[in-house]
Scaffold this active site. Sequence first.
Site, PDB file in Angstrom:
ATOM      1  N   HIS A  56      41.598  25.128  48.572  1.00 45.70           N
ATOM      2  CA  HIS A  56      41.916  25.317  50.006  1.00 45.70           C
ATOM      3  C   HIS A  56      41.729  24.024  50.806  1.00 45.70           C
ATOM      4  CE1 HIS A  56      42.409  29.685  49.650  1.00 45.70           C
ATOM      5  NE2 HIS A  56      41.397  29.632  48.814  1.00 45.70           N
ATOM      6  N   ASN A 129      43.087  36.192  51.617  1.00 45.05           N
ATOM      7  CA  ASN A 129      44.305  35.471  51.246  1.00 45.05           C
ATOM      8  C   ASN A 129      45.515  36.195  51.846  1.00 45.05           C
ATOM      9  OD1 ASN A 129      43.326  33.316  49.648  1.00 45.05           O
ATOM     10  ND2 ASN A 129      43.144  34.650  47.868  1.00 45.05           N
ATOM     11  N   TYR A 339      30.583  30.113  48.103  1.00 51.30           N
ATOM     12  CA  TYR A 339      31.073  29.507  49.348  1.00 51.30           C
ATOM     13  C   TYR A 339      29.957  28.783  50.103  1.00 51.30           C
ATOM     14  CZ  TYR A 339      35.754  31.420  48.895  1.00 51.30           C
ATOM     15  OH  TYR A 339      37.025  31.687  48.466  1.00 51.30           O
TER      16      TYR A 339
END
Length: 503
Positions: A56, A129, A339
């Site tokens: 990303h 997404n 993350y």
Amino acid sequence: MAKGKKTLTRNFGQPVDNDQKLMTAGSPGPVLIQNIHFFEKLAHFNRERIPERVVHAKGAGAHGYFEVTHDLTKYTKAKFLSKVGKRTEVFARFSTVGGEKGSADSARDPRGFAVKFYTEEGNWDMVGNNTPVFFIRDPIKFPDFIHTQKRNPRTNAKDPDMFWDFLSLTPESIHQVTILFSDRGTPKSYRHMNGYSGHALMWYNDKEEYVWVKFHFKTAQGIQNFTNQEAELMAGKDPDHATGDLFDAIERGDGPAWNVQVQIMTPEQAKTYRFNPFDVTKVLPHGDFPVMPLGRMVLNRNPENYFAEVEQAAFSPGNFVPGMAASPDKMLQGRIFAYHDAHRYRLGPNYHLLPINAPKASAMNNYQRDGFMRVDGNSGGGPNYNPNSFGGPVPDPNVAEPPFEVSGMAARHPEALTDDDFVQAGDLYRKVMTDEDRDHLIGNIVGHLGNAQKYIQLRQTALFGKADEDYGRRVATGIGLDVKEVQGLAEMTQEDRIKATEK
Ligand code: NDP
């Protein structure tokens, strides 16, 4: 000093007398080490780049709000959802996945769809997404999968063999591969695509009742996609077209909106459903779990500074607020770790203090202290341990998520495939796609898989054939494979198919 202009200063506030000429010993002269402003300027320039996101990396973002349009408070006590008409500030970031920061916006790739909700109970991040499913269901496969979408370690080029080798050895990817190679794999802009949480999440109310919920952000602009040819042309003409499209639309007052809907599944339904509803390679069929309207998201303000607000934005599927919690989805559980960890590496342990990431409608109060770039007051002289007798913050048991039952053997469990991995890919191909969708899908696959080695082509085409006989036959014909051979491979177990297609 020019009237009305601020004086240029060094980083510590000292005024600068000259920003165009170095101090030298004579002319032309060697440069003097006392050019302090120059060394500061160059040293900072050398450090401008922070680590690029491994995935990303290329993205665009905008500010806006979320407004509740329907009352679903019987399912969740999240305060930001407590009243119809209530608005919460949001920041959304859209991205491609595999390409580097300078790669083309129109690449065939899923699109990241991440939204930070600055609620009064802290930040909730919806990190989804533009597709409702994912390639794998077990996060231990994630780094391998991503490597195959990146560059060959020897040639430093994208590699169709790597790409299709992994996918053909990972049959659970077939559903997402089918969406990726449809025209939804090349959205026309970030405004013209949906967003999905993909994972089920938990919602709970103040009676300790919980449900599982999947989020759908449906574009109010309508779905619009590029054909493969249009996407390739755009990559050459304007590799930043989606970034520019979002910015320009907001500047002209035409900011995009999404209608936010949820699918709700009770714990009883989850227990008895015919497949594992926490498997992110599958959707919850609309027929069994109809979508319910919840709200509307509008993006109406561009960032003032791309680096500060978009590059430094850090989302995590582990950022829940009271009324929401994790589900047992293995991919979600893996992401909850990954993350935050990625951001600690990329931005530092105090990345939560950066204005774009810090809570806006609530405040952070805890006993974490120090670390690189602690740019707030580090909680001043208050106590730095808990429990304490000096008035420090205390936990609130009222925000606890309800207990839910788990049991079982600690083991590496095989997936119980009541609906095998090919059912939903086949449904999509047969029932949802139009003739034109199918034509484009086949053409897009043939154009890409056609570049891989034959044994990989055979193994992957058999998987298409397992999803749908016509799907496999058309890909085989398009690439020039023997249809009968592909059909034979499709009938084998994955183990036998791998043996039969050994290099
Ligand atoms: P439905 O017929 O109720 O739903 C089909 C959904 O597919 C549509 O609502 C639309 O969702 C989406 N869709 C339409 N065209 C395309 C396309 N060309 N490519 C990808 N998705 C498309 O059936 P089910 O719910 O039983 O699902 C059947 C199949 O539809 C699934 O196997 C899945 O592949 C796909 N799908 C299902 C979704 C779900 O959450 N149930 C969501 C998205 C796709 P949308 O409005 O979200 O675009």
